[in-house]
Design a protein around this motif. Sequence first.
Motif, PDB file in Angstrom:
ATOM      1  N   GLY A 127      48.263  51.178  55.943  1.00 43.63           N
ATOM      2  CA  GLY A 127      47.729  49.850  56.235  1.00 43.63           C
ATOM      3  C   GLY A 127      47.089  49.202  55.021  1.00 43.63           C
ATOM      4  N   GLU A 128      46.052  48.402  55.263  1.00 47.81           N
ATOM      5  CA  GLU A 128      45.409  47.611  54.218  1.00 47.81           C
ATOM      6  C   GLU A 128      44.897  48.401  53.007  1.00 47.81           C
ATOM      7  OE1 GLU A 128      42.547  44.826  55.784  1.00 47.81           O
ATOM      8  OE2 GLU A 128      43.920  44.236  57.379  1.00 47.81           O
ATOM      9  N   PRO A 129      44.478  49.650  53.152  1.00 50.55           N
ATOM     10  CA  PRO A 129      44.083  50.394  51.945  1.00 50.55           C
ATOM     11  C   PRO A 129      45.190  50.466  50.886  1.00 50.55           C
ATOM     12  CG  PRO A 129      43.235  51.510  53.873  1.00 50.55           C
ATOM     13  CD  PRO A 129      44.140  50.404  54.376  1.00 50.55           C
ATOM     14  N   ALA A 130      46.445  50.344  51.302  1.00 50.15           N
ATOM     15  CA  ALA A 130      47.548  50.347  50.329  1.00 50.15           C
ATOM     16  C   ALA A 130      47.445  49.145  49.397  1.00 50.15           C
ATOM     17  CB  ALA A 130      48.893  50.344  51.046  1.00 50.15           C
ATOM     18  N   TRP A 131      47.010  48.009  49.931  1.00 44.95           N
ATOM     19  CA  TRP A 131      46.859  46.818  49.092  1.00 44.95           C
ATOM     20  C   TRP A 131      45.760  47.022  48.056  1.00 44.95           C
ATOM     21  CZ3 TRP A 131      46.535  43.212  53.941  1.00 44.95           C
ATOM     22  CH2 TRP A 131      47.782  43.171  54.566  1.00 44.95           C
ATOM     23  N   TRP A 132      44.669  47.645  48.493  1.00 45.65           N
ATOM     24  CA  TRP A 132      43.570  47.940  47.559  1.00 45.65           C
ATOM     25  C   TRP A 132      44.014  48.972  46.524  1.00 45.65           C
ATOM     26  CZ3 TRP A 132      39.343  45.074  47.087  1.00 45.65           C
ATOM     27  CH2 TRP A 132      39.015  44.224  48.140  1.00 45.65           C
ATOM     28  N   GLY A 133      44.788  49.964  46.968  1.00 43.30           N
ATOM     29  CA  GLY A 133      45.349  50.940  46.025  1.00 43.30           C
ATOM     30  C   GLY A 133      46.256  50.262  45.013  1.00 43.30           C
ATOM     31  N   GLY A 134      47.057  49.307  45.481  1.00 45.77           N
ATOM     32  CA  GLY A 134      47.914  48.543  44.581  1.00 45.77           C
ATOM     33  C   GLY A 134      47.097  47.776  43.550  1.00 45.77           C
ATOM     34  N   LEU A 135      45.965  47.216  43.998  1.00 40.84           N
ATOM     35  CA  LEU A 135      45.100  46.473  43.082  1.00 40.84           C
ATOM     36  C   LEU A 135      44.507  47.395  42.013  1.00 40.84           C
ATOM     37  CD1 LEU A 135      43.876  43.763  42.305  1.00 40.84           C
ATOM     38  CD2 LEU A 135      42.018  44.226  43.928  1.00 40.84           C
ATOM     39  N   VAL A 136      44.119  48.592  42.414  1.00 41.66           N
ATOM     40  CA  VAL A 136      43.599  49.563  41.444  1.00 41.66           C
ATOM     41  C   VAL A 136      44.684  49.924  40.431  1.00 41.66           C
ATOM     42  CG1 VAL A 136      42.792  51.956  41.181  1.00 41.66           C
ATOM     43  CG2 VAL A 136      41.823  50.495  42.974  1.00 41.66           C
TER      44      VAL A 136
END
Length: 181
Positions: A124-133
């Motif tokens: 879910g949404e943590p993947a987007w934050w991981g992508g940002l990192v």
Amino acid sequence: MTASLATPSTVTPPRGRQILVLIAMIAAVALVSVLGSLASTANVEGWYQDANKVPWNPPGSVFGPAWGVLYAANAVVGFLLWRSGYRGAGEPNASRRALTVFGVQLGLNLMWTPTFFAGYPIVGEPAWWGGLVVITALIVAVIWLMVLAKRRSLTATILLVPYLLWLLFASTLNIGIIALN
């Protein structure tokens, strides 16, 4: 100046070796491209198509050609760095530090697409934050590579400018997905 502090001289690599290294650089970058494409294809038509995006998000048809040009330039950068540091068979390449950072940025590039696109259906949404990192680390690595490349090849440094600009742009798209969904 002592001999140990002097900048090592470089020599022109044999043409055959240059061709092999260029092919290897193209193959490495092509592998990153293909693996990234595999991680994104199913998801671009899936969740990403329905996600809210920033107004400056380009149509999907822009991404393939843009990345194609950037990946080709990236392969040339790797080749130019290798060639500019070549000191002879059996000698360590004078550009080895820049080549290491080149490999790091290539690895980070490889990580972003599966983290962002393929990760979303799984976590879910943590993947987007991981992508940002990952993309932030990639931007830092490319800037670092540009600093190192400037010492070895101005052409390689210039070829990295559009890549850096595209990554900065892509990071705004990543942030937009986080903010709007």
